[in-house]
Design an enzyme around this catalytic site. Structure first.
Site, PDB file in Angstrom:
ATOM      1  N   ASP A  87       1.107  -0.973  -0.241  1.00  0.00           N
ATOM      2  CA  ASP A  87      -0.277   0.414   0.335  1.00  0.00           C
ATOM      3  C   ASP A  87       1.108   0.757   0.152  1.00  0.00           C
ATOM      4  OD1 ASP A  87       1.006   0.472   2.692  1.00  0.00           O
ATOM      5  OD2 ASP A  87      -0.653  -1.403   3.163  1.00  0.00           O
ATOM      6  N   ASP A 139       8.683 -12.439  -4.496  1.00  0.00           N
ATOM      7  CA  ASP A 139       8.635 -13.414  -3.341  1.00  0.00           C
ATOM      8  C   ASP A 139       9.815 -12.626  -2.480  1.00  0.00           C
ATOM      9  OD1 ASP A 139       7.890 -14.615  -1.131  1.00  0.00           O
ATOM     10  OD2 ASP A 139       8.361 -16.093  -2.144  1.00  0.00           O
ATOM     11  N   ASP A 157       6.469  -5.789   6.302  1.00  0.00           N
ATOM     12  CA  ASP A 157       5.391  -5.377   6.612  1.00  0.00           C
ATOM     13  C   ASP A 157       4.105  -6.649   5.759  1.00  0.00           C
ATOM     14  OD1 ASP A 157       3.264  -4.337   6.282  1.00  0.00           O
ATOM     15  OD2 ASP A 157       3.517  -2.238   5.247  1.00  0.00           O
ATOM     16  N   THR A 159       1.178  -9.701   5.277  1.00  0.00           N
ATOM     17  CA  THR A 159      -0.059 -10.105   6.255  1.00  0.00           C
ATOM     18  C   THR A 159       0.280 -10.671   6.843  1.00  0.00           C
ATOM     19  OG1 THR A 159       0.027 -11.926   4.031  1.00  0.00           O
ATOM     20  CG2 THR A 159      -0.693  -9.982   3.300  1.00  0.00           C
TER      21      THR A 159
END
Ligand code: SAM
Length: 284
Positions: A87, A139, A157, A159
């Protein structure tokens, strides 16, 4: 689930739900299910695989604490690696530090970056165009395995450890990160909400114990990461950095002249004090 409602699927028997005013974007990206919608209380909300990742209203809690705690503790960070963080909110905070010369962000999902640029411009606030910034779509685990770098700070950062983020919680991944830290380098990690996900800190603490001279966790209670305080992992070979004095942190914060809404040097110091049940889980 009614179409005008988003019910988070992170936990079986408990969860949060959001009224959806408008869906801006929804897609299966090839890596995960991405949903971006508007909620009256939280503004724009991003969910991946049914789990809230970030919202316009409360993102600053998490991004400021993940960025400024290691960067101010380090003092002269020049090279920073961000894994995940599609984000751009974390990147925005990192590039506020003038000593930083180079930031690489390794994000597995180009769609998250593209859609965040479109729908969350306030997260990145132009940071994607900063000349110090380098984007790698890959990745993160694969990237650190191949890399031979010396980063001053590595920020994970990620998930939750479900789907593509699972590899970012493995011992081998932490080992490869350690190998890519400069002397005096610090790694910080997203480590879940211990009231709900105590095994995450437990497992990470076992990995850190074998790899780092100094490791711990620090807390921040992010409203949309439900269940109370979330823990961020701290790992470094330099045992002096965690206990940086309030005077030093205040001096660095003042000199940097960075405007924050959550971070203060006093919160930085206090965040390392953990509830007893978390100390027990991590064996401290
Ligand atoms: N702050 C959020 C939280 O704590 O829930 C997470 C923010 S960020 C949106 C998480 C990012 O990690 C996502 O964009 C996702 O695509 C990325 N990601 C997941 N697995 C990854 C991997 N193996 N390598 C790199 N990025 C990954």
């Amino acid at each position: 689930m009614a179409r005008n409602e988003f019910a988070e699927t992170l936990y079986d028997s408990y969860g949060q739900h959001f009224a959806i005013d408008e869906v801006y974007f929804e897609s299966r990206t090839g890596h995960q299910h991405l949903l971006i919608f508007h909620n009256a209380k939280f503004g724009r909300v991003m969910a991946l695989d049914g789990v809230v990742q970030t919202t316009e209203r409360d993102e600053f809690y998490y991004h400021e604490m993940m960025a400024h705690v290691p960067l101010f503790a380090h003092g002269q960070p020049r090279r920073v690696l961000i894994i995940g963080g599609g984000d751009g909110g974390l990147l925005r905070e990192v590039v506020k530090h003038r000593s930083v010369e180079h930031v690489t962000k390794v994000e597995i999902d180009a769609a998250v970056v593209d859609m965040a640029k479109t729908w969350f411009p306030d997260h990145s606030q132009g940071a994607f165009d900063d000349p110090r910034f380098h984007l790698v779509i890959a990745d993160g685990a694969e990237f650190v395995r191949r890399a031979n770098e010396a980063y001053d700070v590595i920020m994970i950062d990620s998930t939750d450890p479900i789907g593509p983020g699972e590899v970012l919680f493995t011992n081998d991944f932490y080992r490869q990160c350690e190998r890519n830290l400069a002397p005096g380098g610090i790694m910080v990690t997203q480590n879940g909400v211990p009231f709900m996900q105590l095994d995450e800190v437990r497992k990470t603490s076992r990995a850190f114990r074998d790899l780092f001279a100094d490791w711990h966790f620090y807390g921040v209670a992010v409203p949309t990461y439900i269940g109370g305080m979330m823990t961020l992992g701290w790992a470094t070979q330099d045992a002096g950095l965690r206990g940086q004095s309030l005077e030093v942190l205040e001096e660095r914060f003042k000199t940097a002249a960075i405007a924050t809404r959550y971070y203060t040097p006093a919160i930085h110091r206090g965040a390392f004090a953990l509830p007893r049940f978390v100390e027990e889980a991590i064996g401290k």
